[in-house]
Design a protein around this motif. Sequence first.
Motif, PDB file in Angstrom:
ATOM      1  N   UNK A 341      30.265   2.835  36.053  1.00 26.56           N
ATOM      2  CA  UNK A 341      30.183   4.236  36.495  1.00 26.56           C
ATOM      3  C   UNK A 341      31.329   5.052  35.906  1.00 26.56           C
ATOM      4  N   UNK A 342      32.542   4.506  35.976  1.00 25.55           N
ATOM      5  CA  UNK A 342      33.709   5.227  35.444  1.00 25.55           C
ATOM      6  C   UNK A 342      33.577   5.430  33.934  1.00 25.55           C
ATOM      7  N   UNK A 343      33.287   4.336  33.215  1.00 30.15           N
ATOM      8  CA  UNK A 343      33.168   4.425  31.752  1.00 30.15           C
ATOM      9  C   UNK A 343      31.985   5.290  31.346  1.00 30.15           C
ATOM     10  N   UNK A 344      30.893   5.199  32.109  1.00 31.07           N
ATOM     11  CA  UNK A 344      29.713   6.007  31.797  1.00 31.07           C
ATOM     12  C   UNK A 344      29.976   7.490  31.942  1.00 31.07           C
ATOM     13  N   UNK A 345      30.719   7.874  32.972  1.00 28.29           N
ATOM     14  CA  UNK A 345      31.035   9.290  33.180  1.00 28.29           C
ATOM     15  C   UNK A 345      31.939   9.812  32.067  1.00 28.29           C
ATOM     16  N   UNK A 346      32.934   9.002  31.682  1.00 29.64           N
ATOM     17  CA  UNK A 346      33.850   9.431  30.620  1.00 29.64           C
ATOM     18  C   UNK A 346      33.111   9.570  29.296  1.00 29.64           C
ATOM     19  N   UNK A 347      32.305   8.574  28.948  1.00 32.77           N
ATOM     20  CA  UNK A 347      31.577   8.627  27.677  1.00 32.77           C
ATOM     21  C   UNK A 347      30.569   9.765  27.669  1.00 32.77           C
ATOM     22  N   UNK A 348      29.963  10.028  28.828  1.00 42.87           N
ATOM     23  CA  UNK A 348      29.013  11.132  28.935  1.00 42.87           C
ATOM     24  C   UNK A 348      29.712  12.467  28.740  1.00 42.87           C
ATOM     25  N   UNK A 349      30.870  12.625  29.356  1.00 44.51           N
ATOM     26  CA  UNK A 349      31.637  13.866  29.215  1.00 44.51           C
ATOM     27  C   UNK A 349      32.015  14.113  27.766  1.00 44.51           C
ATOM     28  N   UNK A 350      32.462  13.058  27.086  1.00 43.84           N
ATOM     29  CA  UNK A 350      32.851  13.206  25.683  1.00 43.84           C
ATOM     30  C   UNK A 350      31.656  13.596  24.820  1.00 43.84           C
ATOM     31  N   UNK A 351      30.531  12.903  25.006  1.00 44.02           N
ATOM     32  CA  UNK A 351      29.355  13.175  24.176  1.00 44.02           C
ATOM     33  C   UNK A 351      28.826  14.590  24.384  1.00 44.02           C
ATOM     34  N   UNK A 352      28.733  15.028  25.644  1.00 49.64           N
ATOM     35  CA  UNK A 352      28.222  16.369  25.928  1.00 49.64           C
ATOM     36  C   UNK A 352      29.160  17.429  25.354  1.00 49.64           C
ATOM     37  N   UNK A 353      30.472  17.214  25.510  1.00 49.62           N
ATOM     38  CA  UNK A 353      31.444  18.175  24.981  1.00 49.62           C
ATOM     39  C   UNK A 353      31.354  18.269  23.466  1.00 49.62           C
ATOM     40  N   UNK A 354      31.278  17.117  22.798  1.00 49.07           N
ATOM     41  CA  UNK A 354      31.187  17.110  21.330  1.00 49.07           C
ATOM     42  C   UNK A 354      29.866  17.722  20.875  1.00 49.07           C
ATOM     43  N   UNK A 355      28.769  17.340  21.548  1.00 47.84           N
ATOM     44  CA  UNK A 355      27.456  17.873  21.179  1.00 47.84           C
ATOM     45  C   UNK A 355      27.382  19.381  21.301  1.00 47.84           C
ATOM     46  N   UNK A 356      27.921  19.921  22.390  1.00 48.04           N
ATOM     47  CA  UNK A 356      27.889  21.371  22.584  1.00 48.04           C
ATOM     48  C   UNK A 356      28.793  22.087  21.588  1.00 48.04           C
ATOM     49  N   UNK A 357      29.896  21.449  21.218  1.00 49.12           N
ATOM     50  CA  UNK A 357      30.793  22.053  20.233  1.00 49.12           C
ATOM     51  C   UNK A 357      30.078  22.267  18.906  1.00 49.12           C
ATOM     52  N   UNK A 358      29.434  21.227  18.399  1.00 48.24           N
ATOM     53  CA  UNK A 358      28.753  21.341  17.104  1.00 48.24           C
ATOM     54  C   UNK A 358      27.482  22.185  17.201  1.00 48.24           C
ATOM     55  N   UNK A 370      18.510  16.225  28.824  1.00 47.48           N
ATOM     56  CA  UNK A 370      17.902  15.299  27.868  1.00 47.48           C
ATOM     57  C   UNK A 370      18.962  14.436  27.202  1.00 47.48           C
ATOM     58  N   UNK A 371      20.128  15.035  26.936  1.00 40.16           N
ATOM     59  CA  UNK A 371      21.215  14.273  26.337  1.00 40.16           C
ATOM     60  C   UNK A 371      21.657  13.142  27.262  1.00 40.16           C
ATOM     61  N   UNK A 372      21.796  13.450  28.535  1.00 37.26           N
ATOM     62  CA  UNK A 372      22.199  12.422  29.491  1.00 37.26           C
ATOM     63  C   UNK A 372      21.158  11.318  29.596  1.00 37.26           C
ATOM     64  N   UNK A 386      23.083  -7.061  23.347  1.00 33.11           N
ATOM     65  CA  UNK A 386      24.448  -7.444  22.944  1.00 33.11           C
ATOM     66  C   UNK A 386      25.287  -6.270  22.435  1.00 33.11           C
ATOM     67  N   UNK A 387      25.193  -5.133  23.118  1.00 38.23           N
ATOM     68  CA  UNK A 387      26.013  -3.965  22.777  1.00 38.23           C
ATOM     69  C   UNK A 387      26.896  -3.610  23.970  1.00 38.23           C
ATOM     70  N   UNK A 388      28.008  -2.965  23.698  1.00 41.52           N
ATOM     71  CA  UNK A 388      28.765  -2.373  24.796  1.00 41.52           C
ATOM     72  C   UNK A 388      28.670  -0.859  24.687  1.00 41.52           C
ATOM     73  N   UNK A 389      29.295  -0.154  25.602  1.00 43.85           N
ATOM     74  CA  UNK A 389      29.042   1.283  25.777  1.00 43.85           C
ATOM     75  C   UNK A 389      29.240   2.061  24.484  1.00 43.85           C
ATOM     76  N   UNK A 390      28.211   2.805  24.109  1.00 40.18           N
ATOM     77  CA  UNK A 390      28.253   3.671  22.926  1.00 40.18           C
ATOM     78  C   UNK A 390      28.143   5.124  23.374  1.00 40.18           C
ATOM     79  N   UNK A 391      28.712   6.005  22.588  1.00 44.51           N
ATOM     80  CA  UNK A 391      28.631   7.431  22.881  1.00 44.51           C
ATOM     81  C   UNK A 391      28.819   8.202  21.584  1.00 44.51           C
ATOM     82  N   UNK A 392      28.817   9.516  21.677  1.00 40.13           N
ATOM     83  CA  UNK A 392      28.994  10.350  20.493  1.00 40.13           C
ATOM     84  C   UNK A 392      30.440  10.741  20.331  1.00 40.13           C
ATOM     85  N   UNK A 393      31.148  10.114  19.407  1.00 39.06           N
ATOM     86  CA  UNK A 393      32.557  10.406  19.178  1.00 39.06           C
ATOM     87  C   UNK A 393      32.750  11.627  18.301  1.00 39.06           C
TER      88      UNK A 393
END
Length: 652
Positions: A341-358, A370-372, A386-393
């Motif tokens: 939950x903690x890692x998911x919220x952080x990765x989600x925040x980063x991806x949404x922020x980066x996506x909206x910026x571009x 839809x992004x979430x 066999x993956x660990x948490x991915x997001x949009x860096x």
Amino acid sequence: MPRAVSDGADNLDADMDNGAAQQQHDGYNVGAPPKKNLLAEFAGTVKETFFSDEPMRRYKGQPRSRKLWLALQHVFPVFEWGSQYTLAKFKGDLIAGLTLASLVIPQDIGYAKLANLPPEIGLHSSFVPPLIYALMGTSRELAMGPVAVISLLLGTLLQEEIDPKKNPLDYRRLAFTATFFAGVTQAALGFCRLGFIIAFLSHAAIIGFMAGAAITIALQQLKGFLGIANFTKKTDIISVMKSVWGNVHHGAMELADNIDRSIIFGIPPGCQGKKNKKLFWVPAIAPLISVIISTLFVYITRADKQGVAIVKNVKKGINPPSASLIFFTGPYLLKGFKIGVVAGMISLTEAIAVGRTFAGLNDYQIDGNKEMLALGTMNVVGSMTSCYIATGGFARSAVNCMAGGKTPMSNIVMSTVVLLALLWITPLFKYTPNATISSIIISAVLGLFDFESAYLIWKVDKLDFMACLGAFLGVIFSSVEYGLLIAVVISLIKVLLHVTRPRTALLGNLPRTIIYRNVEQYPEATKVPGMLIVRVDSAIYFTNSNYVKERMLRWLRDEEEHQKEQKLPKIEFLIVDLSPVNDIDTSGIHAFKELLRTLEKRQIQLIFANPGAAVIQKLRSAKFTELIGEDKICLTVGDAVKKFAPQLTENV
């Protein structure tokens, strides 16, 4: 309430020129919308919060086959942009995807190491998740895969539960479990349209958190960069410096040799230079070139036998299934859920922020829900492959944008190249020096420092800067989770301050108009003799109703003292401008009743100006309008002054 909103509320009264200021409002009373029954009001609130009516409008009047196609486009945006795909777009996506692959392959190996996971899992996480995102995502620039901050967060939290060296299998299982629940959290937020929850991690908090994480990540890489064998597992700067100094004190000559080797293998990626639009490919391919050169050097000279630490085995092959490894029962289930939950919220925040910026830079909009849903789905599927948490860096997304990526197809191209690397190239990474991987990570995290944004936050809002600074200091002096906790707490304190202590303003008349403005903002505005005009710049709820009442009485007391000193007419009217007040609850109405009783004892009349639809509806439901009198509820402050002190407006 921010100053911009507070000052902007001035415009709600009567933003008109001198000619229009003569317009009369005779014959108009404050209206209220038709009252809804409880069920209709509740249904409307639920629909607005959880469901979007946009798809419903698109489906109206459409044949069944068209509705099915629109439904597929809604869930899988690939059908929408794919139907308009052209060869010109593919050329841009191909170049962007190839450039991305050259950047992410060495980075993924390093990020997996940061998460205390085998290097091939980092590559797995840049194969499956980007494919899923390409089908469901709405951003053209977001490039999916592991990122430094989430890797550090996972590595820190997971090793507190399981030792990755003593029990690598259970450690890996807990990582997959956390990834699964991170995906479930993200998808649930998107499905229920609850993305506003991530707003509790403010922009300022994220800036500070990222900067602190960058320092922590860089310090953690001193182990591999300097070849230190006995290194602390703690992430705070004090523990790391003690560990480094301890190794220097007990083995200075050996450390000096490691420094020499680190300089040889660590300089190339560190000398990438600044990114710019024309030479974007230089920093993008520099890590891969560094890996190739240093790996060949070690293989030819067999420097690994002379003490140079290398990556060793990177397992070859496509992602193996891992659904059976997820902890769905047992003591690690709850631990995996909390970390996820903690890692998911952080990765989600980063991806949404980066996506909206571009998206803003390229003049289009992304659908946050839809992004979430896309991010959640790709992490759920990733946890089973066999993956660990991915997001949009930000770094890889910036490379994708500058390389000419036009659609999510660039993610598919990158994923394909990573697949080829997994099938054919991974054994070649065996001799890659750890110093090179560490220097690649250090070079990558330098972009997490945003000094300009931090300085802007300091100039604009000191409380925001406290959240930024709190997150930064919490991460570097304690741990990642405490840094986040400090940032969230400070942000919540800021919200509570605004909620419990809303701004109020004393209004005065601008000469030769019937416009009334904040006397602090407009020094030329004059107070109306015999009247006190106050504006409340917030909704009035149980959290602030008593403060609003007491603040008005304090305004009144101060003004009466001033009137006595200046021997001016006694105050007979208190006009409350309700223009910015968009809602009120029973506590707010009760506070106004108490205010009315206090004013009546002092022979002062209470007048309301421009209450909103929700406010006037609730005031009438509570029969407060009967108590105060309908004639004392006016359209504007100017109308109230004209009605109760007409002699003051005769010359306006």
